[in-house]
Scaffold this active site. Structure first.
Site, PDB file in Angstrom:
ATOM      1  N   PHE A 131       0.854  -1.198   0.000  1.00  0.00           N
ATOM      2  CA  PHE A 131       0.000   0.000   0.000  1.00  0.00           C
ATOM      3  C   PHE A 131       0.881   1.235   0.000  1.00  0.00           C
ATOM      4  O   PHE A 131       1.809   1.340   0.806  1.00  0.00           O
ATOM      5  CB  PHE A 131      -0.917   0.007   1.235  1.00  0.00           C
ATOM      6  N   VAL A 133      -0.285   4.866  -0.020  1.00  0.00           N
ATOM      7  CA  VAL A 133      -1.386   5.838  -0.013  1.00  0.00           C
ATOM      8  C   VAL A 133      -0.855   7.184   0.477  1.00  0.00           C
ATOM      9  O   VAL A 133      -0.062   7.242   1.423  1.00  0.00           O
ATOM     10  CB  VAL A 133      -2.545   5.339   0.876  1.00  0.00           C
ATOM     11  N   LYS A 135       1.359  10.304   0.919  1.00  0.00           N
ATOM     12  CA  LYS A 135       2.791  10.575   0.732  1.00  0.00           C
ATOM     13  C   LYS A 135       3.653   9.303   0.782  1.00  0.00           C
ATOM     14  O   LYS A 135       4.830   9.337   0.450  1.00  0.00           O
ATOM     15  CB  LYS A 135       3.267  11.571   1.786  1.00  0.00           C
ATOM     16  N   ASP A 221       4.798  -3.901   4.152  1.00  0.00           N
ATOM     17  CA  ASP A 221       4.792  -2.442   4.318  1.00  0.00           C
ATOM     18  C   ASP A 221       5.664  -1.815   3.235  1.00  0.00           C
ATOM     19  O   ASP A 221       6.664  -2.413   2.800  1.00  0.00           O
ATOM     20  CB  ASP A 221       5.393  -2.067   5.686  1.00  0.00           C
ATOM     21  N   HIS A 243       8.310  -9.263  15.412  1.00  0.00           N
ATOM     22  CA  HIS A 243       8.568  -7.818  15.409  1.00  0.00           C
ATOM     23  C   HIS A 243       9.937  -7.547  16.039  1.00  0.00           C
ATOM     24  O   HIS A 243      10.231  -8.064  17.126  1.00  0.00           O
ATOM     25  CB  HIS A 243       7.461  -7.119  16.196  1.00  0.00           C
ATOM     26  N   GLY A 245      11.076  -5.107  17.564  1.00  0.00           N
ATOM     27  CA  GLY A 245      11.087  -4.333  18.807  1.00  0.00           C
ATOM     28  C   GLY A 245      10.839  -5.165  20.054  1.00  0.00           C
ATOM     29  O   GLY A 245      11.055  -4.686  21.170  1.00  0.00           O
ATOM     30  N   GLU A 313      -2.602  -4.652  13.464  1.00  0.00           N
ATOM     31  CA  GLU A 313      -1.536  -5.476  14.044  1.00  0.00           C
ATOM     32  C   GLU A 313      -2.004  -6.154  15.338  1.00  0.00           C
ATOM     33  O   GLU A 313      -1.598  -7.287  15.635  1.00  0.00           O
ATOM     34  CB  GLU A 313      -0.309  -4.596  14.313  1.00  0.00           C
TER      35      GLU A 313
HETATM   36  C1  UD2 Z   1       3.573  -0.644  12.459  1.00  0.00           C
HETATM   37  C2  UD2 Z   1       3.656  -1.866  11.597  1.00  0.00           C
HETATM   38  C3  UD2 Z   1       2.653  -1.699  10.475  1.00  0.00           C
HETATM   39  C4  UD2 Z   1       1.253  -1.548  11.036  1.00  0.00           C
HETATM   40  C5  UD2 Z   1       1.205  -0.394  12.032  1.00  0.00           C
HETATM   41  C6  UD2 Z   1      -0.082  -0.382  12.845  1.00  0.00           C
HETATM   42  C7  UD2 Z   1       5.850  -2.983  11.541  1.00  0.00           C
HETATM   43  C8  UD2 Z   1       7.314  -2.765  11.359  1.00  0.00           C
HETATM   44  N1  UD2 Z   1       5.044  -1.966  11.169  1.00  0.00           N
HETATM   45  O1  UD2 Z   1       4.178   0.369  11.624  1.00  0.00           O
HETATM   46  O2  UD2 Z   1       2.689  -2.798   9.610  1.00  0.00           O
HETATM   47  O3  UD2 Z   1       0.850  -2.761  11.621  1.00  0.00           O
HETATM   48  O4  UD2 Z   1       2.247  -0.477  12.982  1.00  0.00           O
HETATM   49  O5  UD2 Z   1      -1.108   0.193  12.147  1.00  0.00           O
HETATM   50  O6  UD2 Z   1       5.437  -4.026  11.962  1.00  0.00           O
HETATM   51  N2  UD2 Z   1       0.332   3.485   4.783  1.00  0.00           N
HETATM   52  C9  UD2 Z   1       0.168   4.296   3.658  1.00  0.00           C
HETATM   53  N3  UD2 Z   1      -0.120   5.612   3.843  1.00  0.00           N
HETATM   54  C10 UD2 Z   1      -0.217   6.188   5.085  1.00  0.00           C
HETATM   55  C11 UD2 Z   1      -0.038   5.375   6.210  1.00  0.00           C
HETATM   56  C12 UD2 Z   1       0.254   4.024   6.036  1.00  0.00           C
HETATM   57  O7  UD2 Z   1       0.262   3.816   2.524  1.00  0.00           O
HETATM   58  O8  UD2 Z   1      -0.467   7.409   5.168  1.00  0.00           O
HETATM   59  C13 UD2 Z   1       0.626   2.030   4.585  1.00  0.00           C
HETATM   60  C14 UD2 Z   1       2.054   1.803   4.119  1.00  0.00           C
HETATM   61  O9  UD2 Z   1       2.103   0.654   3.305  1.00  0.00           O
HETATM   62  C15 UD2 Z   1       2.801   1.571   5.416  1.00  0.00           C
HETATM   63  C16 UD2 Z   1       1.749   0.776   6.201  1.00  0.00           C
HETATM   64  O10 UD2 Z   1       0.486   1.339   5.815  1.00  0.00           O
HETATM   65  O11 UD2 Z   1       3.996   0.870   5.194  1.00  0.00           O
HETATM   66  C17 UD2 Z   1       1.903   0.806   7.723  1.00  0.00           C
HETATM   67  O12 UD2 Z   1       1.888   2.147   8.195  1.00  0.00           O
HETATM   68  P1  UD2 Z   1       3.133   2.741   8.995  1.00  0.00           P
HETATM   69  O13 UD2 Z   1       4.389   2.228   8.383  1.00  0.00           O
HETATM   70  O14 UD2 Z   1       2.987   4.219   9.119  1.00  0.00           O
HETATM   71  O15 UD2 Z   1       2.927   2.070  10.395  1.00  0.00           O
HETATM   72  P2  UD2 Z   1       4.040   1.904  11.571  1.00  0.00           P
HETATM   73  O16 UD2 Z   1       5.319   2.495  11.159  1.00  0.00           O
HETATM   74  O17 UD2 Z   1       3.467   2.371  12.861  1.00  0.00           O
END
Ligand code: UD2
Length: 368
Positions: A131, A133, A135, A221, A243, A245, A313
């Site tokens: 995905f 979406v 930026k 991701d 994970h 972390g 998650e």
């Molecule tokens: C964690 C998880 C993620 C997800 C999230 C909880 C890991 C390392 N990452 O990452 O998979 O479970 O927590 O919701 O396990 N996205 C978009 N546009 C946006 C926001 C998100 O395309 O504006 C998509 C994109 O593919 C991104 C994914 O959603 O890689 C997960 O979002 P994130 O990376 O911001 O989430 P994060 O870093 O908190």
């Protein structure tokens, strides 16, 4: 014997044999529904469903020829020379198998020569959803370029890119047999919603398209890069990734959803590993089941005005606690760039890049 009789009758009447078998099986099913016990009936039902060309694992009508629930023989070519496996020597500083006997994949637990010689001749189709979406589209180029170097190299891979910014999808040179399909999705003002909605979209895209096109699926991701081999050693029926972390912690420190009001609730005292939402994989059918479950639980929570601690998650972790994965990927397959490498992780294969949340997420305020 019955089938022999059917052959003879079919020959005598000049009827097409396969249609005759089908008719015969349907008649047998009708007989069973009427006269046999439930157990027998259920078995027969499964067989007839197979004859009719449907997969029995799911109510969605996946075509049999595309149904990934069929296991294949692990054929290894004669004359392949490799280091003899040992039953005494192996990794000693990490655990390589779960208590339910699923392998945990670390460097040193597999020989890529053997793995490739078994899986490459299978001509598998691998779906990969990502995905991008808003930026997050800016992460796509690095994701795709590094995937072409390291991810399922020499396999047929189709990337399904879900985006609201089609025009910003970069043109990346792909190896033969590898393709991109763009799936338009709406944007959103909440990053939590974008992340959560992936489950519903994965579910419906499997039903409408991927179920007919692929054997295995990876859901990854996008804010990530590949740095090392990610190959067929990661294939299995239901694959989850630890994970990075939390792999050194016990389950009371996991960020599980602890409020009983949420469908993602996990009671204190329970837990295996904490799995990352960034990488889920497996047979298309099994990932469909998982995605459908998480989608339904997310909807139920939304109807009760509750959002689980880590959105999809959290639901994923509950699902995997009670539906054990058949293979687990070590944190080599899901690292975070801000974390220093350590002794256990001999190679980083896939890592989340450092990102400025305020810059890329729609609902995070920029610091002054
Ligand atoms: C964690 C998880 C993620 C997800 C999230 C909880 C890991 C390392 N990452 O990452 O998979 O479970 O927590 O919701 O396990 N996205 C978009 N546009 C946006 C926001 C998100 O395309 O504006 C998509 C994109 O593919 C991104 C994914 O959603 O890689 C997960 O979002 P994130 O990376 O911001 O989430 P994060 O870093 O908190």
């Amino acid at each position: 014997m019955f089938l022999g009789i059917v052959d003879i009758i079919a020959d005598v009447h000049g009827v097409n044999q396969s249609s005759f078998y089908l008719l015969f099986r349907v008649l047998v099913l009708t007989y069973n529904i009427t006269y046999s016990s439930f157990g027998e009936m259920k078995n027969m039902d499964v067989r007839v469903v197979e004859v009719l060309g449907l997969c029995q694992q799911d109510p969605v009508n996946f075509r049999r020829e595309n149904c990934s629930c069929r296991s294949r023989d692990m054929l290894s070519p004669q004359g392949l020379l490799y280091k003899q496996p040992s039953v005494l020597m192996g990794r000693t500083n990490v655990v390589t198998v779960t208590p339910w006997l699923a392998p945990i994949v670390w460097e040193g637990t597999f020989n890529h020569l053997i793995v490739d010689s078994i899986y490459k001749p299978m001509h598998l189709s691998i779906a990969t959803t990502v995905f991008a979406v808003g930026k997050y589209v800016s992460f796509l180029r690095d994701f795709l370029e590094t995937a072409e170097k390291h991810f399922m190299v020499d396999f047929k891979v189709r990337y399904y890119i879900f985006t609201d910014r089609r025009e910003d999808v970069p043109a990346v040179v792909l190896a033969p047999g590898r393709n991109v399909t763009i799936i338009p999705v709406p944007g959103s003002n909440r990053w939590q919603e974008i992340s959560s909605r992936r489950m519903e979209m994965i579910q419906t895209t499997i039903e409408n398209q991927i179920g007919k096109e692929a054997d295995y699926i990876f859901c990854l991701d996008v804010d990530t890069k590949f740095h090392g081999r990610w190959g067929a050693e990661t294939l299995s029926r239901l694959v989850a990734t630890i994970h990075p972390g939390y792999y050194e912690q016990t389950h009371e420190h996991y960020p599980y959803e602890r409020r009983p009001a949420s469908r993602a609730y996990i009671p204190a005292g329970e837990g295996d590993y904490y799995y990352g939402g960034a990488t889920i994989a497996g047979y298309v059918m099994d990932v469909h089941k998982l995605a459908k479950y998480c989608h339904e639980q997310l909807e139920a929570d939304a109807a009760n005005s509750i959002e689980a601690a880590w959105q999809e998650e959290s639901h994923l972790n509950r699902y995997l606690l009670y539906n054990k994965p058949t293979k687990i990927l070590s944190p080599e397959y899901l690292w975070q760039d801000f974390k220093a490498k350590n002794n256990e992780v001999q190679i980083i294969r896939f890592s989340q890049v450092n990102k400025n949340y305020a810059e890329v997420r729609p609902n995070v305020k920029k610091r002054k």
